[in-house]
Design a protein around this motif. Structure first.
Motif, PDB file in Angstrom:
ATOM      1  N   UNK A 144       0.823  -1.201   0.000  1.00 15.87           N
ATOM      2  CA  UNK A 144       0.000   0.000   0.000  1.00 15.87           C
ATOM      3  C   UNK A 144       0.860   1.255   0.000  1.00 15.87           C
ATOM      4  N   UNK A 145       1.885   1.211  -0.866  1.00 16.76           N
ATOM      5  CA  UNK A 145       2.784   2.347  -1.018  1.00 16.76           C
ATOM      6  C   UNK A 145       2.886   2.617  -2.509  1.00 16.76           C
ATOM      7  N   UNK A 146       2.787   3.888  -2.914  1.00 16.56           N
ATOM      8  CA  UNK A 146       2.730   4.181  -4.363  1.00 16.56           C
ATOM      9  C   UNK A 146       4.014   3.777  -5.056  1.00 16.56           C
ATOM     10  N   UNK A 167       6.049  -6.068 -15.884  1.00 19.83           N
ATOM     11  CA  UNK A 167       5.993  -5.846 -17.330  1.00 19.83           C
ATOM     12  C   UNK A 167       7.366  -6.068 -17.957  1.00 19.83           C
ATOM     13  N   UNK A 223       7.813  -9.989 -18.265  1.00 22.81           N
ATOM     14  CA  UNK A 223       7.075 -10.652 -19.342  1.00 22.81           C
ATOM     15  C   UNK A 223       7.545 -10.165 -20.703  1.00 22.81           C
ATOM     16  N   UNK A 253      10.907   3.362 -21.721  1.00 20.83           N
ATOM     17  CA  UNK A 253      10.478   3.164 -23.113  1.00 20.83           C
ATOM     18  C   UNK A 253      11.573   2.471 -23.923  1.00 20.83           C
ATOM     19  N   UNK A 264      11.157  -1.051 -25.910  1.00 22.45           N
ATOM     20  CA  UNK A 264      11.577  -1.054 -27.318  1.00 22.45           C
ATOM     21  C   UNK A 264      12.569  -2.174 -27.579  1.00 22.45           C
ATOM     22  N   UNK A 304      10.712  -5.755 -27.287  1.00 19.67           N
ATOM     23  CA  UNK A 304       9.703  -6.140 -28.279  1.00 19.67           C
ATOM     24  C   UNK A 304      10.174  -5.899 -29.707  1.00 19.67           C
ATOM     25  N   UNK A 305      10.858  -4.767 -29.959  1.00 22.05           N
ATOM     26  CA  UNK A 305      11.140  -4.395 -31.350  1.00 22.05           C
ATOM     27  C   UNK A 305      12.493  -4.893 -31.836  1.00 22.05           C
ATOM     28  N   UNK A 348       0.175  10.997   1.007  1.00 20.33           N
ATOM     29  CA  UNK A 348      -0.991  11.633   0.403  1.00 20.33           C
ATOM     30  C   UNK A 348      -1.915  10.559  -0.128  1.00 20.33           C
ATOM     31  N   UNK A 349      -3.065  10.387   0.488  1.00 15.22           N
ATOM     32  CA  UNK A 349      -4.074   9.463  -0.014  1.00 15.22           C
ATOM     33  C   UNK A 349      -3.654   8.010   0.048  1.00 15.22           C
ATOM     34  N   UNK A 350      -4.420   7.162  -0.608  1.00 15.61           N
ATOM     35  CA  UNK A 350      -4.206   5.724  -0.612  1.00 15.61           C
ATOM     36  C   UNK A 350      -3.393   5.322  -1.837  1.00 15.61           C
ATOM     37  N   UNK A 351      -2.726   4.177  -1.750  1.00 14.96           N
ATOM     38  CA  UNK A 351      -1.956   3.704  -2.902  1.00 14.96           C
ATOM     39  C   UNK A 351      -2.772   2.830  -3.825  1.00 14.96           C
ATOM     40  N   UNK A 352      -4.032   2.539  -3.471  1.00 16.14           N
ATOM     41  CA  UNK A 352      -4.877   1.737  -4.360  1.00 16.14           C
ATOM     42  C   UNK A 352      -5.456   2.660  -5.431  1.00 16.14           C
ATOM     43  N   UNK A 353      -4.596   3.096  -6.362  1.00 14.27           N
ATOM     44  CA  UNK A 353      -5.006   4.076  -7.361  1.00 14.27           C
ATOM     45  C   UNK A 353      -4.903   3.450  -8.744  1.00 14.27           C
ATOM     46  N   UNK A 398      -3.483   2.882 -12.473  1.00 12.69           N
ATOM     47  CA  UNK A 398      -2.142   3.002 -13.035  1.00 12.69           C
ATOM     48  C   UNK A 398      -2.216   2.864 -14.551  1.00 12.69           C
ATOM     49  N   UNK A 442       0.560  -1.115 -19.002  1.00  8.54           N
ATOM     50  CA  UNK A 442       0.974  -2.363 -18.360  1.00  8.54           C
ATOM     51  C   UNK A 442       0.043  -3.498 -18.768  1.00  8.54           C
ATOM     52  N   UNK A 495       0.699  -4.600 -22.399  1.00  9.77           N
ATOM     53  CA  UNK A 495       1.893  -5.444 -22.491  1.00  9.77           C
ATOM     54  C   UNK A 495       1.583  -6.849 -22.000  1.00  9.77           C
ATOM     55  N   UNK A 496       0.815  -6.958 -20.922  1.00  8.69           N
ATOM     56  CA  UNK A 496       0.457  -8.285 -20.403  1.00  8.69           C
ATOM     57  C   UNK A 496      -0.356  -9.064 -21.430  1.00  8.69           C
ATOM     58  N   UNK A 536       3.452  -1.516 -28.719  1.00  8.72           N
ATOM     59  CA  UNK A 536       4.744  -1.570 -28.039  1.00  8.72           C
ATOM     60  C   UNK A 536       5.271  -0.175 -27.704  1.00  8.72           C
ATOM     61  N   UNK A 537       4.482   0.874 -28.058  1.00  8.49           N
ATOM     62  CA  UNK A 537       4.944   2.237 -27.770  1.00  8.49           C
ATOM     63  C   UNK A 537       4.661   2.570 -26.320  1.00  8.49           C
ATOM     64  N   UNK A 538       5.581   3.291 -25.685  1.00  5.68           N
ATOM     65  CA  UNK A 538       5.357   3.793 -24.336  1.00  5.68           C
ATOM     66  C   UNK A 538       5.016   5.253 -24.462  1.00  5.68           C
TER      67      UNK A 538
END
Lengths: 359, 119
Positions: free
Chosen positions: A143-145, A156, A159, A329, A333, A336-337, B50-55, B57, B61, B64-65, B116-118
């Motif tokens: 529970x930490x960002x 990611x 995989x 990125x 890259x 995959x590429x 600041x706030x909760x980490x269950x946000x 994202x 990701x 890609x999965x 595949x672009x980020x």
């Protein structure tokens, strides 16, 4: 029919392999700090015991004695299970790695390997992939960002490079025609053109490059250590962890490095093979032979395996202080590429060469 | 040859899991336990969290999965062929060539679509 003495011998081997693996992990942490220090022109830990050799023991005791903190808003069960889910697969993967020729005792044959599975290499991929659950669950449960982002990045990244790695191994499997790591190591002892040992690096040079790059990404090592980038994620998925739970994440990474080095040695550098060394001694093509007892051959083979693994472990540390870290990125890259098309090309080239009977 | 594999794996797994479990329990028992409100709060570089980490994202990701799932299954199909590639000879090579071409079509499509672009 199960022979009890054989089971006992294997049980003893399990204990020895486990002890050697843990000792290597412990001294690898010391080696990393000492070698890093020498590369940066400083001394490193040298106070505990001669040359700092007792430092891993001191670290271990300190880890156990530290306070075990579970953050207030963390998911308690997952938070505790996550480090176990990282260390257990990391140590289990080593079970199929062969470190010597089969030993012929009166009445029984002993493999120099804990489990001679017919799916050998698939077992490693399957179990190693389970380790990622520990990392992503640990990141989420804290529970930490920062931990959450670290865990996601790690998953990611893992995989993305898993596909390139499995494709690179296909080339090796085509040449040697077996999934058993022991057979793969054994076939590398056969000679090419009558004098050149048929090691993986010679028959699969492109596959080796793809595999070693992917392995560095899979083990989260520099230059692909984004999940634990200290500067931007304050440690990544293990930010909230303390005491032995933190140590398990740490040991899992080092155990994975050892298995990766063992795989690199087994698939591409002949495993326990020494050129021209057979079960009965050295046989030099066209130059006669040098007979040796079986125990001496076994010792030489285990030593040769240890030297190869040691070299790749050193390479891990060496690369750490040579290359800068990738951006995210660039990382996707490259995976995959670049690596996946190259790995597919490698499979096609290998198939053509096998049909043309070159390999 | 491999008839002892599963017994050995069971012995080895027992040792590994036993070691990991015992060490965690031991460290929880031996270590001190001095809890405070600040110590148990999530670490965010020293300032108040600041706030909760269950946000939410980035959806990248997830993409890609998804890509991984598709291509990993295709790679798994290549393993049985790789083992018998020598025995199948030219016939197997052409068959697998067709399969790789089909995989490549999907791969190029995903590439052009920007999977595949980020950013």
């Amino acid at each position: 029919m199960v022979d009890h003495v054989t089971v006992l011998i294997y049980a003893l081997m399990c204990v020895v392999v486990f002890a050697v693996l843990l000792t290597t992990v412990a001294f690898l942490t010391l080696a990393e700090r000492r070698i890093s220090a020498f590369m940066q022109d400083r001394l490193g830990p040298n106070r505990v015991g001669p040359w700092g050799l007792l430092q891993p023991v001191a670290d271990g005791i300190k880890f156990i004695m530290k306070e075990d903190i579970v953050p207030r808003e963390a998911n308690r069960l997952l938070y505790i299970v996550a480090p176990l889910m990282t260390i257990v697969p990391a140590l289990l993967t080593f079970a199929v790695v062969p470190f010597g020729h089969d030993l012929f005792l009166p009445g029984r044959v002993i493999n120099f390997q804990i489990a001679n599975f017919n799916v050998g290499i698939l077992y490693i991929f399957a179990i190693a992939a389970m380790g990622i659950f520990g990392i992503i669950i640990g990141g989420w449960a804290s529970n930490n960002k920062y931990s959450l982002l670290g865990g996601l990045r790690s998953a990611s990244q893992f995989i993305s490079y898993e596909i390139a790695m499995s494709l690179a191994v296909i080339g090796v499997l085509m040449v040697y025609g077996s999934l058993r790591l022991n057979n793969i190591a054994q076939y590398q002892g056969s000679l090419w053109f009558g004098f050149l040992p048929k090691w993986g690096i010679l028959v699969q040079p492109l596959g080796f490059i793809i595999f070693i790059v992917s392995v560095y990404a899979e083990t989260n090592r520099v230059p692909f250590d984004l999940p634990e980038a200290e500067a931007e994620l304050v440690g990544g998925y293990h930010t909230e962890y303390s005491s032995m739970k933190f140590a398990f994440f740490f040991m899992g990474e080092y155990a994975n490095m050892i298995t990766a080095s063992a795989l690199l040695a087994t698939l591409y550098f002949g495993g326990w093979q020494v050129p021209y060394l057979h079960n009965i001694g050295f046989i030099f093509p066209g130059m006669g032979m040098l007979a040796m007892p079986q125990w001496l051959v076994a010792i030489i083979e285990v030593l040769s395996f240890a030297v190869k693994v040691g070299f790749f472990l050193f390479l891990f540390l060496w690369v750490r202080w040579t290359l800068p870290r990738f951006r995210f990125d660039q990382l996707t890259d490259l995976g995959w590429k670049v690596l996946i098309p190259l790995a597919l090309l490698n499979v096609v080239i290998t198939a053509v060469l096998i049909v043309l009977r070159v390999l | 040859m491999g008839e002892y594999s599963f017994i050995n794996i069971a012995i080895y797994a027992t040792i590994v899991i036993g070691f990991a479990g015992l060490t965690v329990v031991l460290s929880a028992l031996v270590g001190p336990s001095v809890k405070s409100k600040e110590k148990l709060s999530p670490y965010e570089c020293g300032v108040e969290p600041v706030g909760n980490a269950r946000i939410s994202f980035p959806v990248r990701y997830y993409v890609i999965a998804l890509m991984f799932l598709v291509f990993d299954v295709e790679v798994v199909f290549m393993y049985p062929w790789a083992i018998v590639a020598r025995a199948l000879g030219a016939f197997g090579m052409y068959e697998m060539g067709i399969f790789i071409c089909i995989v490549l079509v999907g791969f190029v499509y995903a590439w052009k679509k920007g999977a595949f672009e980020w950013d």
